[in-house]
Design a protein around this motif. Structure first.
Motif, PDB file in Angstrom:
ATOM      1  N   TRP A  40       0.832  -1.201   0.000  1.00  0.00           N
ATOM      2  CA  TRP A  40       0.000   0.000   0.000  1.00  0.00           C
ATOM      3  C   TRP A  40       0.866   1.251   0.000  1.00  0.00           C
ATOM      4  N   LYS A  41       0.334   2.306  -0.608  1.00  0.00           N
ATOM      5  CA  LYS A  41       1.042   3.587  -0.635  1.00  0.00           C
ATOM      6  C   LYS A  41       1.139   4.141   0.786  1.00  0.00           C
ATOM      7  N   PHE A  42       2.352   4.490   1.189  1.00  0.00           N
ATOM      8  CA  PHE A  42       2.573   4.976   2.545  1.00  0.00           C
ATOM      9  C   PHE A  42       2.048   6.405   2.656  1.00  0.00           C
ATOM     10  N   PRO A  43       1.200   6.684   3.648  1.00  0.00           N
ATOM     11  CA  PRO A  43       0.565   8.009   3.728  1.00  0.00           C
ATOM     12  C   PRO A  43       1.497   9.091   4.260  1.00  0.00           C
ATOM     13  N   ASP A  44       1.221  10.308   3.830  1.00  0.00           N
ATOM     14  CA  ASP A  44       2.048  11.455   4.220  1.00  0.00           C
ATOM     15  C   ASP A  44       2.123  11.614   5.734  1.00  0.00           C
ATOM     16  N   PHE A  45       1.021  11.353   6.438  1.00  0.00           N
ATOM     17  CA  PHE A  45       1.028  11.590   7.892  1.00  0.00           C
ATOM     18  C   PHE A  45       1.981  10.635   8.614  1.00  0.00           C
ATOM     19  N   LEU A  46       2.167   9.421   8.073  1.00  0.00           N
ATOM     20  CA  LEU A  46       3.120   8.497   8.688  1.00  0.00           C
ATOM     21  C   LEU A  46       4.558   8.861   8.319  1.00  0.00           C
ATOM     22  N   ILE A  47       4.747   9.338   7.104  1.00  0.00           N
ATOM     23  CA  ILE A  47       6.085   9.796   6.701  1.00  0.00           C
ATOM     24  C   ILE A  47       6.502  10.969   7.593  1.00  0.00           C
ATOM     25  N   ALA A  48       5.561  11.883   7.846  1.00  0.00           N
ATOM     26  CA  ALA A  48       5.859  13.054   8.677  1.00  0.00           C
ATOM     27  C   ALA A  48       6.177  12.645  10.108  1.00  0.00           C
ATOM     28  N   GLN A  49       5.372  11.726  10.665  1.00  0.00           N
ATOM     29  CA  GLN A  49       5.616  11.285  12.042  1.00  0.00           C
ATOM     30  C   GLN A  49       6.977  10.619  12.163  1.00  0.00           C
ATOM     31  N   SER A  50       7.387   9.938  11.103  1.00  0.00           N
ATOM     32  CA  SER A  50       8.663   9.215  11.120  1.00  0.00           C
ATOM     33  C   SER A  50       9.820  10.094  10.685  1.00  0.00           C
ATOM     34  N   LYS A  51       9.559  11.392  10.576  1.00  0.00           N
ATOM     35  CA  LYS A  51      10.583  12.368  10.172  1.00  0.00           C
ATOM     36  C   LYS A  51      11.227  11.985   8.836  1.00  0.00           C
ATOM     37  N   GLY A  52      10.413  11.357   7.960  1.00  0.00           N
ATOM     38  CA  GLY A  52      10.899  10.988   6.637  1.00  0.00           C
ATOM     39  C   GLY A  52      11.818   9.789   6.609  1.00  0.00           C
ATOM     40  N   LYS A  53      12.005   9.122   7.745  1.00  0.00           N
ATOM     41  CA  LYS A  53      12.948   7.997   7.813  1.00  0.00           C
ATOM     42  C   LYS A  53      12.239   6.690   7.500  1.00  0.00           C
ATOM     43  N   VAL A  54      11.770   6.607   6.247  1.00  0.00           N
ATOM     44  CA  VAL A  54      11.065   5.425   5.751  1.00  0.00           C
ATOM     45  C   VAL A  54      11.722   5.015   4.443  1.00  0.00           C
ATOM     46  N   ILE A  55      12.141   3.746   4.343  1.00  0.00           N
ATOM     47  CA  ILE A  55      12.754   3.267   3.103  1.00  0.00           C
ATOM     48  C   ILE A  55      11.956   2.093   2.547  1.00  0.00           C
ATOM     49  N   ASN A  56      12.067   1.912   1.248  1.00  0.00           N
ATOM     50  CA  ASN A  56      11.320   0.874   0.544  1.00  0.00           C
ATOM     51  C   ASN A  56      12.247   0.073  -0.350  1.00  0.00           C
ATOM     52  N   LEU A  57      11.901  -1.203  -0.508  1.00  0.00           N
ATOM     53  CA  LEU A  57      12.596  -2.081  -1.455  1.00  0.00           C
ATOM     54  C   LEU A  57      11.686  -2.275  -2.658  1.00  0.00           C
ATOM     55  N   HIS A  58      12.202  -1.934  -3.851  1.00  0.00           N
ATOM     56  CA  HIS A  58      11.416  -2.111  -5.079  1.00  0.00           C
ATOM     57  C   HIS A  58      12.118  -3.116  -5.990  1.00  0.00           C
ATOM     58  N   PRO A  59      11.363  -4.065  -6.591  1.00  0.00           N
ATOM     59  CA  PRO A  59      11.989  -5.135  -7.375  1.00  0.00           C
ATOM     60  C   PRO A  59      12.265  -4.785  -8.838  1.00  0.00           C
ATOM     61  N   ALA A  60      12.810  -3.606  -9.067  1.00  0.00           N
ATOM     62  CA  ALA A  60      13.227  -3.194 -10.416  1.00  0.00           C
ATOM     63  C   ALA A  60      14.214  -2.047 -10.264  1.00  0.00           C
ATOM     64  N   LEU A  61      14.815  -1.665 -11.375  1.00  0.00           N
ATOM     65  CA  LEU A  61      15.773  -0.565 -11.380  1.00  0.00           C
ATOM     66  C   LEU A  61      15.012   0.729 -11.666  1.00  0.00           C
ATOM     67  N   LEU A  62      14.553   1.364 -10.595  1.00  0.00           N
ATOM     68  CA  LEU A  62      13.826   2.629 -10.767  1.00  0.00           C
ATOM     69  C   LEU A  62      14.712   3.647 -11.473  1.00  0.00           C
ATOM     70  N   PRO A  63      14.141   4.545 -12.285  1.00  0.00           N
ATOM     71  CA  PRO A  63      12.699   4.815 -12.403  1.00  0.00           C
ATOM     72  C   PRO A  63      11.931   3.867 -13.312  1.00  0.00           C
ATOM     73  N   LYS A  64      12.598   2.891 -13.914  1.00  0.00           N
ATOM     74  CA  LYS A  64      11.860   1.943 -14.747  1.00  0.00           C
ATOM     75  C   LYS A  64      10.968   1.055 -13.880  1.00  0.00           C
ATOM     76  N   PHE A  65       9.796   0.757 -14.375  1.00  0.00           N
ATOM     77  CA  PHE A  65       8.879  -0.208 -13.781  1.00  0.00           C
ATOM     78  C   PHE A  65       8.507   0.136 -12.343  1.00  0.00           C
ATOM     79  N   GLY A  66       8.257   1.420 -12.118  1.00  0.00           N
ATOM     80  CA  GLY A  66       7.782   1.878 -10.822  1.00  0.00           C
ATOM     81  C   GLY A  66       6.379   2.438 -10.954  1.00  0.00           C
ATOM     82  N   GLY A  67       5.799   2.833  -9.842  1.00  0.00           N
ATOM     83  CA  GLY A  67       4.490   3.457  -9.858  1.00  0.00           C
ATOM     84  C   GLY A  67       3.382   2.529  -9.414  1.00  0.00           C
TER      85      GLY A  67
END
Length: 196
Positions: free
Chosen positions: A93-120
């Motif tokens: 699920w898309k991580f909401p802005d309010f949780l990113i803000a509470q976490s002071k932006g310290k949120v990382i994600n693993l994506h199974p492709a070489l972004l920016p290709k095959f993202g979104g």
């Protein structure tokens, strides 16, 4: 090094979550600092990560779409873990802005492709690997990136690539990606912690 607290979000089998837990437990056994995986949160009541968390002795909580849309509920749930870093390890699920803000932006994600290709939106799991094969790509890989308000658009932390051979199926690509994740993701999480 002081103790760092990591909170993991996962939606599926939890293999990456388990790899992270084992990586830091082995590091602690060697006396190389202390990192605590304080909890695993999942939006899937049938996710394999629940059984893994139980086996590993990591607290695991399940939330649903109703909770996810309730900022007070989610801020309370995430806030009680007091995490230094939130790691999205196969979380869909898309991580909401309010949780990113509470976490002071310290949120990382693993994506199974070489972004920016095959993202979104909609680009996850086998959907990504099928698209890679359909486009005739000769290379793919994994990307670890900071999470911002847009799907897969946060600043890239690290990328690792592998070849896509002629005749590779989406399942073949998925296995190569799984190998890359196991080999690199926990160490990248570690390097991010050391820069906090």
């Amino acid at each position: 090094m002081s103790a760092y607290r990591i909170l993991i979000f996962a939606s599926g089998s939890g293999s990456n979550a388990e790899n992270i837990v084992r990586y830091f437990r082995e590091k602690e056994l060697r006396g190389e600092g202390r990192v605590e995986i304080v909890g695993i949160l999942t939006n899937n009541a049938h996710a394999g990560v629940i059984e893994r968390a139980d086996r590993l002795g990591i607290p695991c909580e399940i939330f649903n779409r109703e909770h996810w849309k309730n900022s007070d509920s989610m801020l309370e749930l995430v806030g009680k873990y007091n995490a230094d870093l939130i790691v999205l390890a196969g979380f869909l699920w898309k991580f909401p802005d309010f949780l990113i803000a509470q976490s002071k932006g310290k949120v990382i994600n693993l994506h199974p492709a070489l972004l920016p290709k095959f993202g979104g939106k909609g680009m996850y799991g086998m959907h990504v690997h099928e698209a890679v094969v359909a486009q005739g790509e000769t290379e793919t890989g994994i990307t670890v990136h900071w999470v911002n308000e847009h799907y897969d658009e946060g600043n890239i932390i690290a990328q690792f690539s592998c070849k896509v051979e002629n005749g590779d199926t989406a399942s073949d690509v998925a296995e190569k990606i799984h190998q890359l994740e196991g080999a690199h993701f926990p160490a990248v999480v570690d390097s991010v912690l050391q820069q906090l």
